[in-house]
Design a protein around this motif. Structure first.
Motif, mmCIF file in Angstrom:
data_model
loop_
_atom_site.group_PDB
_atom_site.id
_atom_site.type_symbol
_atom_site.label_atom_id
_atom_site.label_comp_id
_atom_site.label_asym_id
_atom_site.label_seq_id
_atom_site.Cartn_x
_atom_site.Cartn_y
_atom_site.Cartn_z
ATOM 1 N N ALA A 187 -29.753 -5.466 -4.520
ATOM 2 C CA ALA A 187 -29.973 -5.399 -5.946
ATOM 3 C C ALA A 187 -29.692 -6.752 -6.597
ATOM 4 C CB ALA A 187 -28.866 -4.269 -6.501
ATOM 5 N N ASP A 188 -28.704 -7.420 -6.104
ATOM 6 C CA ASP A 188 -28.611 -8.843 -6.632
ATOM 7 C C ASP A 188 -29.719 -9.885 -6.544
ATOM 8 O OD1 ASP A 188 -25.827 -8.183 -7.806
ATOM 9 O OD2 ASP A 188 -24.789 -8.818 -5.976
ATOM 10 N N VAL A 189 -30.174 -9.684 -5.267
ATOM 11 C CA VAL A 189 -31.436 -10.722 -4.879
ATOM 12 C C VAL A 189 -32.574 -10.127 -5.705
ATOM 13 C CG1 VAL A 189 -33.074 -11.107 -3.088
ATOM 14 C CG2 VAL A 189 -30.359 -10.688 -2.592
ATOM 15 N N ARG A 190 -32.772 -8.782 -5.992
ATOM 16 C CA ARG A 190 -33.863 -8.487 -6.733
ATOM 17 C C ARG A 190 -33.967 -8.840 -8.209
ATOM 18 N NH1 ARG A 190 -34.298 -3.813 -10.254
ATOM 19 N NH2 ARG A 190 -36.422 -3.191 -10.223
ATOM 20 N N LYS A 191 -32.602 -8.920 -8.733
ATOM 21 C CA LYS A 191 -32.589 -9.339 -10.074
ATOM 22 C C LYS A 191 -32.892 -10.901 -10.082
ATOM 23 C CE LYS A 191 -29.086 -9.956 -13.552
ATOM 24 N NZ LYS A 191 -27.715 -9.528 -14.061
ATOM 25 N N ASP A 192 -32.559 -11.700 -8.928
ATOM 26 C CA ASP A 192 -32.781 -12.986 -9.114
ATOM 27 C C ASP A 192 -34.203 -13.369 -8.887
ATOM 28 O OD1 ASP A 192 -32.055 -15.783 -9.094
ATOM 29 O OD2 ASP A 192 -32.434 -15.608 -7.001
ATOM 30 N N MET A 193 -35.004 -12.585 -7.792
ATOM 31 C CA MET A 193 -36.444 -12.771 -7.558
ATOM 32 C C MET A 193 -37.268 -12.339 -8.509
ATOM 33 S SD MET A 193 -36.503 -14.168 -4.620
ATOM 34 C CE MET A 193 -35.238 -15.062 -5.116
ATOM 35 N N ARG A 194 -37.061 -11.201 -9.439
ATOM 36 C CA ARG A 194 -37.944 -10.826 -10.465
ATOM 37 C C ARG A 194 -37.950 -11.832 -11.393
ATOM 38 N NH1 ARG A 194 -36.066 -5.088 -12.654
ATOM 39 N NH2 ARG A 194 -37.956 -5.677 -14.276
ATOM 40 N N GLY A 195 -36.549 -12.926 -11.674
ATOM 41 C CA GLY A 195 -36.912 -13.592 -12.620
ATOM 42 C C GLY A 195 -37.490 -15.137 -12.281
#
Length: 806
Positions: free
Chosen positions: A774-782
């Motif tokens: 979830a934290d990786v997804r948040k960073d990668m989406r940005g």
């Protein structure tokens, strides 16, 4: 025997032991009388002739004369002698005093020694090579052929127990010496550095003459020192003092005069002697000894390839013997040119000659005898014997199996070093002057390296200094003796004759300005740049300083290549060279025409076999290193991982691979000839070929080479770390709900961003989805908004593409 001597007291016991056991060892100090009394005492009980060995010619003649005088007969009647070049014996001779080489020749000529009843080894403590060989041969003769042969080593200082044990437990008879007290006077301080020995000895002699009475015996190492001291003492004493030199090369009449008593008792004698006067000689009227503390010994000199006399400090035993000379007729005084403290550093005894001498002559004698398994008091060193036999093979004296040849027997019959004997037998009488010259000390010291200068002076074609004329005259006399009876041979130059004696010393000038040479035997040599021979392309080095890998040339002759080819043609051959060159960084292939280590011609070798080139490249790989990387490194890592549990797989560690290059790598090196070629070479097929089909199957099952992704891509597995690992894009693992495994070991997976940057390292992908994703997804989406980042990656489709535009 009117005058009693200490040896007389033990003669009855000695005769009884000899009668009962046929052998003994006699210990008797200098002056006891053993040399002249024992042979005469044994005359009645020995059936046949008595041979007595003496190490020196002067002592042999003097002993024979003294015994003949005792019997009231001339020399050559009951008592005679044989030395090199001279014999005084007759049909009635019962006692023959011989020098040591004479006995060896007698034994080799007729091993059962017909007519000989006893052999006495006088002065055996000197441990000369010939005496050791003579006793070893005599013991074998007594054991196998002549059990009746009487053997009696006689010694002044030797520890008799080892000699007696060598002889099977022979009895030891000990005689007391006649001892008058001798006062020993030492120097208070060591000689200053740089002070000439001759000057120091001359001053000490002057001091001794001023403080004492009676004859003075001065011990010096050699003729040169004797002449120097004689010059310094001339005119220094009253006319009543007579200075008399004594050394082996003097005419016998002069030697006899030095030994004999002066007719006028009011006159005083000063004898300047070498170690020749240490033991068996009796020098009349001596009451004082002056000892320079040095002696010349035969030592193998790698520089000349033969034994050479070297100057060494005396041993304590020798110093004691010398001092004892002052107390033979009355109390005396001994002056020593060293301090009492320095005396403690002296060796107890002089080393046996067999331990340090050139053994070529010994090896030849043993080959002629047919056995090297003789009983030596000190066994000859194996390395020195191997070197001696190699030389004898080069001189045609031994076969490849080390059996003596007919030529070797001819060499053994000559009283010369085998090198010089080979030259003389091959070249004939024309080589006699060179043989005599090489067998003596340099008559023109300091005249440069060119041996031709010495030959010119010897033939009187060149002027010689006054100091050299006596030595040159002696060499001419010896040359005439050597030439007698030799058949004429085709004319040869002096250099060709020298090359016969020194086939291992033919030198070829190396490239460069310095006069450096490579010798055919493999050693290096250098000549002074201002020497007349410095520009010679080829030389024959007859004398080197013997030091290190590159020795200084002391004497040599210029030789032409045409002479080398004519003389050594049967030893010159072509040699192919296929080897790795560290300097060039590649495999070189050449053809060399060689004489020993010398390259007379150098040509390309264009048709070198591929197998030889591959073998040479393996040496290059060892120098360059394996440098396994990429697929080859991964394959090696897989094998090593599985080999820990499967010993049947080959060892692919660096040491094992380097050790077996010729087996696994050489067949794959076609076209690889240089360091540059090696850089571009892929060793993976060669490594894979080390495994058979079954081994390969087990390897692929236990440690597969790649991981197949959900998109059916094969990702190489890296086995270099502690855990097998892969790296791939995170999105390519969408939908994976079980972590990839290698056997029971989870893969270490590095998940990458679309920009191929690591975002997570894990060994538990399902756990990653529910924890950190979830934290990786948040960073990668940005960072990567054009890419798909589903909320639930376990049900998403794997992809490597960005989302399509709506």
């Amino acid at each position: 025997m009117a005058q009693p001597l200490p040896i007389d007291a033990v003669l009855p016991k000695l005769c009884a032991v000899i009668a009962a056991q046929g052998q003994a060892v006699l210990q008797a100090p200098p002056g006891a009388g053993k040399t002249t009394r024992v042979p005469l005492a044994l005359l009645e009980q020995v059936a046949g002739r008595i041979l007595m060995l003496e190490p020196r010619r002067l002592a042999a003649r003097a002993a024979a004369e003294r015994m003949a005088e005792t019997l009231g007969e001339p020399v050559g009647a009951t008592v005679g002698y044989r030395i090199r070049g001279e014999a005084k014996v007759g049909a009635e001779t019962r006692i023959e005093v011989v020098t040591e080489g004479i006995l060896t020749r007698m034994i080799q000529s007729d091993p059962d020694l017909p007519g000989v009843g006893a052999i006495l080894f006088d002065e055996f403590h000197e441990r000369s090579l010939n005496a050791d060989l003579g006793l070893a041969l005599a013991l074998e003769i007594r054991s196998a052929l002549r059990p009746d042969l009487i053997l009696l080593p006689m010694s002044a200082t030797l520890d008799a127990a080892p000699v007696a044990a060598l002889m099977g437990g022979a009895p030891v008879i000990t005689a007391e010496g006649r001892s008058f007290p001798v006062e020993v006077k030492w120097r208070e301080r060591p000689l200053p550095k740089g002070q000439r020995l001759a000057a120091a000895v001359a001053d000490l002699v002057a001091e001794a003459v001023a403080e004492t009475e009676g004859g003075v015996l001065v011990f010096l190492p050699g003729e040169g020192e004797i002449r120097a001291v004689q010059g310094m003492l001339t005119g220094r004493f009253p006319e009543t003092c007579e200075i008399r030199p004594l050394f082996g090369a003097m005419p016998f009449a002069a030697q006899r005069a030095a030994i004999a008593a002066l007719p006028d008792p009011r006159r005083r004698k000063i004898v300047l002697s070498t170690s020749i006067a240490e033991t068996s000689l009796t020098i009349e009227d001596i009451r004082v000894v002056v000892d320079a503390g040095q002696s010349r010994r035969a030592r193998f000199d790698p520089g000349s390839g033969m034994s050479r006399l070297v100057t060494e400090k005396v041993s304590r035993a020798e110093a004691t013997q010398r001092s004892g000379r002052a107390g033979r007729v009355a109390p005396g005084v001994s002056y020593r040119l060293w301090t009492k403290g320095e005396d403690g550093a002296l060796a107890g005894f002089a080393p046996a000659e067999i331990e340090a001498a050139d053994l070529a002559g010994l090896a030849l004698e043993l080959a002629q005898w047919g056995s090297a398994d003789l009983a030596f008091l000190t066994p000859p060193p194996e390395a020195a014997m191997a070197e001696a036999r190699a030389l004898l093979r080069a001189l045609w004296a031994l076969t490849a199996e080390d059996r003596i040849t007919d030529h070797g027997r001819a060499l053994a019959a000559l009283p010369l070093h085998p090198r010089l004997a080979h030259m003389l037998m091959t070249a004939g009488p024309q080589a006699a002057p060179l043989a005599a010259l090489l067998g003596e000390r340099d008559p023109l010291p300091g005249a440069g390296a060119d041996l031709g200068l010495r030959l010119g002076a010897l033939s009187e074609q060149r002027p010689a200094p006054d100091a050299s004329r006596a030595a040159l005259a002696r060499i001419r006399t010896e040359a005439k003796r050597l030439a007698r009876g030799l058949p004429q041979r085709p004319a040869m130059s002096p250099a060709e004759m020298a090359a016969l004696a020194y086939p291992d010393r033919i030198g070829q000038r190396r490239p460069g300005d310095e006069p450096r040479y490579l010798l055919s035997g493999g050693r290096g040599a250098v000549i002074r740049s201002d020497d007349a021979l410095a520009q010679a392309r080829f030389i024959v080095a007859t004398d080197l300083d013997g030091g290190g890998r590159e020795a200084k040339v002391r004497q040599a002759l210029r030789i032409e290549e045409s002479e080398i080819r004519a003389l050594m043609g049967d030893q010159i051959g072509w040699e192919t060279i296929c080897a790795w060159s560290r300097r060039d960084g590649r495999v070189v292939t050449r053809k060399h025409e060689k004489l020993g280590a010398l390259v007379l011609a150098d040509q390309p070798w264009p048709d070198a076999p591929p197998e030889a080139m591959a073998q040479a490249m393996c040496d290059g790989v060892r120098q360059l290193g394996l440098r396994l990387s990429g697929a080859a490194a991964r394959f090696r890592a897989r094998v090593e991982l599985v080999r820990a549990g499967d010993a049947d797989l080959p060892d692919m560690r660096d040491a094992a691979l380097l050790d077996g290059l010729e087996d696994w790598l050489a067949p794959h090196l076609s076209g690889v000839r240089s360091a540059e070629d090696w850089k571009g070479f892929n060793p993976l097929p060669a490594l894979q070929a080390m495994l058979d089909w079954g081994q390969t199957q087990r390897l692929n099952e236990a440690a597969p080479a790649a991981f197949t992704t959900p998109l059916d891509r094969k990702i190489p597995i890296d086995y270099d770390g502690e855990t097998p690992s892969i790296s791939l894009r995170l999105q390519e693992m969408f939908g994976v709900t079980q972590h990839p495994m290698i056997g029971n070991t989870p893969l270490r997976v590095t998940l990458l961003s679309p920009g191929h940057k690591p975002v997570q390292v894990t060994t538990d992908i399902p756990g990653f989805w529910v924890s950190s994703y979830a934290d990786v997804r948040k960073d990668m989406r940005g960072r990567y908004p054009k890419h798909n980042w589903p909320e639930d990656p376990t049900v998403a489709e794997p992809t490597l593409r960005a989302r399509r535009k709506p």
